[in-house]
Scaffold this motif. Structure first.
Motif, short mmCIF file in Angstrom:
data_model
loop_
_atom_site.label_atom_id
_atom_site.label_comp_id
_atom_site.label_asym_id
_atom_site.label_seq_id
_atom_site.Cartn_x
_atom_site.Cartn_y
_atom_site.Cartn_z
N LEU A 1 -13.81 -1.48 8.23
CA LEU A 1 -12.70 -2.40 8.74
C LEU A 1 -13.25 -3.02 10.07
O LEU A 1 -12.87 -3.97 10.28
CB LEU A 1 -11.50 -1.92 8.95
N SER B 1 -0.49 -5.83 6.69
CA SER B 1 -0.57 -4.71 6.03
C SER B 1 -1.52 -3.46 6.37
O SER B 1 -1.54 -2.41 6.46
CB SER B 1 -0.62 -5.07 4.69
N GLY B 2 -2.80 -4.02 6.53
CA GLY B 2 -4.05 -3.39 6.99
C GLY B 2 -3.87 -2.42 8.34
O GLY B 2 -4.03 -1.31 8.35
N ARG B 3 -3.11 -3.15 9.27
CA ARG B 3 -2.87 -2.28 10.44
C ARG B 3 -1.95 -1.16 10.22
O ARG B 3 -2.06 -0.34 10.89
CB ARG B 3 -2.61 -3.52 11.60
N SER C 1 -1.17 0.27 7.56
CA SER C 1 -1.84 1.36 6.74
C SER C 1 -2.70 2.20 7.67
O SER C 1 -2.65 3.44 7.51
CB SER C 1 -2.81 0.87 5.67
N ASN D 1 -3.35 -8.85 7.06
CA ASN D 1 -3.80 -7.88 7.96
C ASN D 1 -2.78 -7.07 8.78
O ASN D 1 -3.02 -5.96 9.16
CB ASN D 1 -4.49 -9.09 9.21
N ASN E 1 0.74 -1.26 -0.14
CA ASN E 1 0.08 0.14 -0.16
C ASN E 1 0.74 1.31 0.10
O ASN E 1 1.56 1.54 0.85
CB ASN E 1 -0.91 0.08 1.22
N ARG F 1 -8.46 -4.89 5.07
CA ARG F 1 -7.45 -3.84 5.02
C ARG F 1 -7.94 -2.96 4.14
O ARG F 1 -8.98 -3.07 3.29
CB ARG F 1 -5.94 -4.43 4.29
#
Length: 426
Positions: A361, A335-337, A339, A333, A65, A375
Motif C-alpha cells: 500500500l 475505503s482503504g484508509r 480498512s 482510497n 470491505n 486498498r
C-alpha cells in the motif's frame, strides 16, 4: 460437438468473438492456446466424445470491505480469470470432477445427506449444490467434467465461489434449460459452503461470480438480497485494475478473520441488535463508552468502519453511474484508509515483523498519489492489494511492485460482463 471438432473450431478462429467477449482482445490469442490445452487434457481423460464447454469467473471486491457478514452493502465485479471446463453429460447419477490441480472423488448424487466427514472438501460442495437444487425443485443429473482454473487460490479472487457457480451453471443448463438465475445460483453456492462444506460465509463472493460485471448488492434482507448491475467499463475510462500478491502466508489466520464478524456482532449486541446493518452511526456514537467497556476498543473501531463503509458503497455506485471516475477513486482510497485504520485487517497484530500488505500500500501511494487508488483486497492480513492504475502508468506500477514482491506478483484484470457461461459454437 466432439472434442476434436471443438479444437478445429478454435483453430479456424470461429470462437474469436466469444473469446474477445469473455477475456478481451489482448488476451484472445493466449486463451486460444489455453482452450486447446484444456481440450487436449479432456480428450486424454474422456476420449474424443461429445462435450460442452463452460466457464465461471473469479471476482474482485471493489467496495464494502467486510460488510456482507453484517448484512451491509458491497460493490464487486467478476473478472476475466476463470474456471474453464469441458463437460460430458452422463446417464449415471454421479458427478465426476477432474483437474490436474487436485483430486476429487466421484459424488453419488442419489445420496444428498450432509456428511460431516467430508467437511472442507470439494466433494461436499458438489453434494451441497446438488442437494439445494433438489430442495428448490430443480432437476439434477450426472456429468463428467475436466476443468482448469486460473483463479488463484488464496488471492481474494474467490476460487471456491467460481467453482460453486461453475457446478451450478452446468446443472442449470444441462438439466433445467438454464432456468436457475444467477442470483439463485449464488445462494445455492453459499448454502453448499455454509451447510455442507462447513464454512460460514457471506454471499458476496458467489454473487459477484454469478451475476457478472460491476454489481452492487444490499444484503439487508438476507433471503432476498437486492442486486443491481452498474454499467461501467474501467478500461474505457482510462484505468487498469491490478491486484498484487504481496506474498504473505495465510497460515494461522483463521482466528483473525473470525474475530472481525464476532467483534462487530458484539458491538451490535450492546445496541440491542443482531448485526450492525440494523444500527446507525448515531447509535454507535451514543453507545461508544459501553461498547469499549464490554467489547474492547477494536470492536468499536470495526463497527465504526462498517457503518461508514456500507454507506460509502452508495457513494461509489453513484460516482460510477454518473461517470465521475476521479470521485469514485477518492471513495476507494477512503475505503482503504478505513480498512487500515479502523477495521485493522492489513497485518495481523501477532506478527508485526511481517507487514507485506502495508508495504504494498505504501508503494502504491508513492506511485499513484493524486492519480489512482489503492486498498487492501478482500479478507486482508495476507493475500492481495488492489490498485486502480492509469493505463499509461501500468508498466511503471507493475515494474515497481514486481521488483519488491516477485516477477509473478501482479495481475492486470479486466471486468467480465457475465458470470457462469456456456461457450457455444456460433
Amino acid at each position: 460437438m466432439k472434442i476434436s471438432e471443438w479444437k478445429a473450431y478454435l483453430g479456424q478462429g470461429k470462437l474469436d468473438e466469444t473469446l474477445g467477449f469473455l477475456y478481451g482482445e489482448t488476451r484472445k490469442t493466449q486463451q486460444i492456446s489455453r482452450y486447446q490445452t484444456v481440450l487436449d487434457h479432456a480428450m486424454e481423460k474422456f476420449g474424443d466424445c461429445e462435450v460442452r464447454l463452460f466457464s465461471a469467473p473469479g471476482r474482485t471486491e471493489v467496495g464494502g470491505n467486510h460488510t456482507d457478514h453484517q448484512l451491509g452493502r458491497v460493490l464487486a465485479a467478476s473478472i476475466d480469470l476463470d474456471v474453464l471446463s469441458v463437460v460430458r453429460p452422463t446417464d449415471k447419477p454421479v458427478i465426476s470432477y477432474y483437474s490436474d490441480a487436485f483430486s476429487v472423488d466421484p459424488v453419488d448424487i442419489t445420496d444428498l445427506d450432509i456428511n460431516e466427514a467430508q467437511y472442507n472438501t470439494t466433494e461436499s460442495l458438489i453434494r451441497g449444490i446438488a442437494a439445494r437444487f433438489v430442495q428448490n425443485k430443480y432437476n439434477i443429473g450426472g456429468f463428467d467434467c475436466y476443468a482448469e482454473s486460473d483463479v488463484l487460490p488464496g488471492s481474494g479472487m474467490s476460487s471456491s465461489a467460481a467453482f460453486e457457480i461453475l457446478i451450478a451453471e452446468i446443472l442449470s443448463v444441462l438439466y433445467n434449460d438454464g432456468a436457475v438465475s444467477p442470483v439463485e445460483q449464488a445462494m445455492i453456492g453459499q448454502f453448499a459452503e455454509n451447510v455442507y462444506f462447513g464454512k460460514a460465509s457471506g454471499l458476496m463472493d458467489q454473487m459477484a461470480c454469478s451475476v457478472g460485471g460491476f454489481v452492487t448488492i444490499d444484503f439487508r434482507d438476507a433471503a432476498n438480497p437486492v442486486v443491481r448491475n452498474i454499467p461501467f467499463e474501467l478500461d474505457r475510462n482510462g484505468y487498469a485494475l491490478i491486484l498484487t500478491d504481496c506474498k504473505q502466508s495465510h497460515a494461522d489466520l483463521s482466528d483473525e478473520y473470525s474475530k472481525i464478524p464476532s467483534e462487530m456482532k458484539a458491538a451490535a449486541a450492546v445496541m440491542g441488535k443482531t448485526v450492525l446493518s440494523e444500527c446507525t452511526l448515531n447509535d454507535l456514537i451514543q453507545n461508544a463508552g459501553e461498547i469499549r467497556w464490554k467489547c474492547g476498543d477494536r470492536a468499536f473501531l470495526r463497527a465504526y468502519h462498517f457503518l461508514n463503509e456500507t454507506d460509502r458503497v452508495l457513494d461509489e455506485v453513484a460516482a460510477l453511474e454518473q461517470g465521475e471516475t476521479a470521485r469514485f477513486l477518492d471513495f476507494i482510497n477512503e475505503s482503504g484508509r478505513s480498512s487500515f485504520m479502523y477495521l485493522q485487517n492489513v497485518y495481523p497484530p501477532n506478527d508485526l515483523e511481517h507487514q507485506s500488505l502495508a508495504v504494498g500500500l505504501a508503494l502504491s501511494e508513492h506511485v499513484l498519489s493524486g492519480k489512482g487508488a489503492w486498498r487492501v483486497h478482500g479478507g486482508g492480513f495476507a493475500g492481495t492489494i488492489q490498485a486502480f492504475v492509469p493505463l499509461d502508468m501500468t508498466e511503471t506500477y507493475v515494474s515497481l511492485m514486481e521488483s519488491v514482491f516477485g516477477s509473478d506478483s501482479c495481475y492486470q484484470l479486466r471486468i467480465r460482463s457475465v458470470g457462469g457461461y456456456e461457450i457455444k459454437a456460433d
